[in-house]
Scaffold this motif. Structure first.
Motif, PDB file in Angstrom:
ATOM      1  N   ALA A  16     -33.362   5.374  38.806  1.00 44.44           N
ATOM      2  CA  ALA A  16     -33.813   4.414  37.805  1.00 44.44           C
ATOM      3  C   ALA A  16     -35.341   4.337  37.860  1.00 44.44           C
ATOM      4  N   GLY A  17     -35.935   3.816  36.810  1.00 47.55           N
ATOM      5  CA  GLY A  17     -37.375   3.578  36.803  1.00 47.55           C
ATOM      6  C   GLY A  17     -38.218   4.706  36.227  1.00 47.55           C
ATOM      7  N   HIS A  18     -37.595   5.671  35.570  1.00 45.66           N
ATOM      8  CA  HIS A  18     -38.377   6.734  34.935  1.00 45.66           C
ATOM      9  C   HIS A  18     -39.133   6.182  33.726  1.00 45.66           C
ATOM     10  N   VAL A  19     -40.314   6.724  33.466  1.00 48.59           N
ATOM     11  CA  VAL A  19     -41.125   6.315  32.313  1.00 48.59           C
ATOM     12  C   VAL A  19     -41.430   7.537  31.456  1.00 48.59           C
ATOM     13  N   ALA A  20     -41.837   7.298  30.207  1.00 52.07           N
ATOM     14  CA  ALA A  20     -42.195   8.388  29.303  1.00 52.07           C
ATOM     15  C   ALA A  20     -43.235   9.282  29.959  1.00 52.07           C
ATOM     16  N   GLY A  21     -43.014  10.582  29.873  1.00 56.62           N
ATOM     17  CA  GLY A  21     -43.910  11.542  30.491  1.00 56.62           C
ATOM     18  C   GLY A  21     -43.420  12.067  31.828  1.00 56.62           C
ATOM     19  N   ASP A  22     -42.438  11.394  32.436  1.00 54.52           N
ATOM     20  CA  ASP A  22     -41.888  11.893  33.700  1.00 54.52           C
ATOM     21  C   ASP A  22     -41.187  13.228  33.469  1.00 54.52           C
ATOM     22  N   VAL A  23     -41.411  14.152  34.380  1.00 56.37           N
ATOM     23  CA  VAL A  23     -40.771  15.468  34.341  1.00 56.37           C
ATOM     24  C   VAL A  23     -40.103  15.687  35.689  1.00 56.37           C
ATOM     25  N   VAL A  24     -38.831  16.007  35.665  1.00 55.76           N
ATOM     26  CA  VAL A  24     -38.103  16.351  36.881  1.00 55.76           C
ATOM     27  C   VAL A  24     -37.544  17.752  36.671  1.00 55.76           C
ATOM     28  N   HIS A  25     -37.884  18.665  37.569  1.00 55.20           N
ATOM     29  CA  HIS A  25     -37.341  20.018  37.499  1.00 55.20           C
ATOM     30  C   HIS A  25     -37.106  20.509  38.920  1.00 55.20           C
ATOM     31  N   PHE A  26     -36.401  21.582  39.028  1.00 52.38           N
ATOM     32  CA  PHE A  26     -36.001  22.083  40.337  1.00 52.38           C
ATOM     33  C   PHE A  26     -36.641  23.447  40.610  1.00 52.38           C
ATOM     34  N   GLY A  27     -37.883  23.616  40.183  1.00 47.19           N
ATOM     35  CA  GLY A  27     -38.644  24.812  40.482  1.00 47.19           C
ATOM     36  C   GLY A  27     -38.106  26.080  39.846  1.00 47.19           C
ATOM     37  N   GLY A  28     -37.472  25.964  38.694  1.00 43.58           N
ATOM     38  CA  GLY A  28     -36.916  27.131  38.020  1.00 43.58           C
ATOM     39  C   GLY A  28     -35.558  27.551  38.540  1.00 43.58           C
ATOM     40  N   VAL A  29     -35.075  26.857  39.566  1.00 38.09           N
ATOM     41  CA  VAL A  29     -33.752  27.142  40.108  1.00 38.09           C
ATOM     42  C   VAL A  29     -32.833  26.003  39.696  1.00 38.09           C
ATOM     43  N   GLY A  30     -31.825  26.318  38.900  1.00 38.91           N
ATOM     44  CA  GLY A  30     -30.929  25.277  38.427  1.00 38.91           C
ATOM     45  C   GLY A  30     -29.895  24.882  39.466  1.00 38.91           C
ATOM     46  N   ILE A  31     -29.298  23.730  39.251  1.00 40.55           N
ATOM     47  CA  ILE A  31     -28.179  23.268  40.071  1.00 40.55           C
ATOM     48  C   ILE A  31     -26.911  23.689  39.346  1.00 40.55           C
ATOM     49  N   ALA A  32     -26.041  24.423  40.005  1.00 39.49           N
ATOM     50  CA  ALA A  32     -24.802  24.884  39.392  1.00 39.49           C
ATOM     51  C   ALA A  32     -23.807  23.727  39.278  1.00 39.49           C
ATOM     52  N   ALA A  33     -23.302  23.542  38.078  1.00 36.55           N
ATOM     53  CA  ALA A  33     -22.245  22.565  37.830  1.00 36.55           C
ATOM     54  C   ALA A  33     -20.991  23.359  37.454  1.00 36.55           C
TER      55      ALA A  33
END
Length: 94
Positions: A57-74
């Motif tokens: 919780a607490g994300h604001v506009a402009g926040d970017v979350v990524h995993f370094g080009g390596v995705g999480i397999a679902a």
């Protein structure tokens, strides 16, 4: 490993819980485009009873979350819940 392209989909709080994709998927991250206190939950599955992959919780506009080009397999799919007043998030996935 080089990733040619990934898809994205915008999900807003007004959309409610959203099935982003069913079946095997890759979750690569997201960009918060609108919001001042967005909460985000991503599950491997077709509902919120799936395996929790990410929550915060607490994300604001402009926040970017990524995993370094390596995705999480679902394995079962990607199920998304975006909360917070007038929040919108662009999810990156395959």
């Amino acid at each position: 490993m080089s990733l040619e392209k990934i898809g994205y989909r915008s999900v807003a709080t007004t959309d409610g819980p959203t099935q982003l994709k069913t079946g095997p998927s890759g979750f690569f991250g997201f960009v918060v485009s609108v919001g001042a206190a967005a909460s985000i939950a991503v599950y491997d599955g077709t509902s919120a009873s799936g395996k929790l992959l990410y929550t915060k919780a607490g994300h604001v506009a402009g926040d970017v979350v990524h995993f370094g080009g390596v995705g999480i397999a679902a394995n079962q799919g990607l199920f998304i819940i975006v909360g917070g007043a007038s929040s919108e998030v662009n999810f990156l996935y395959t």
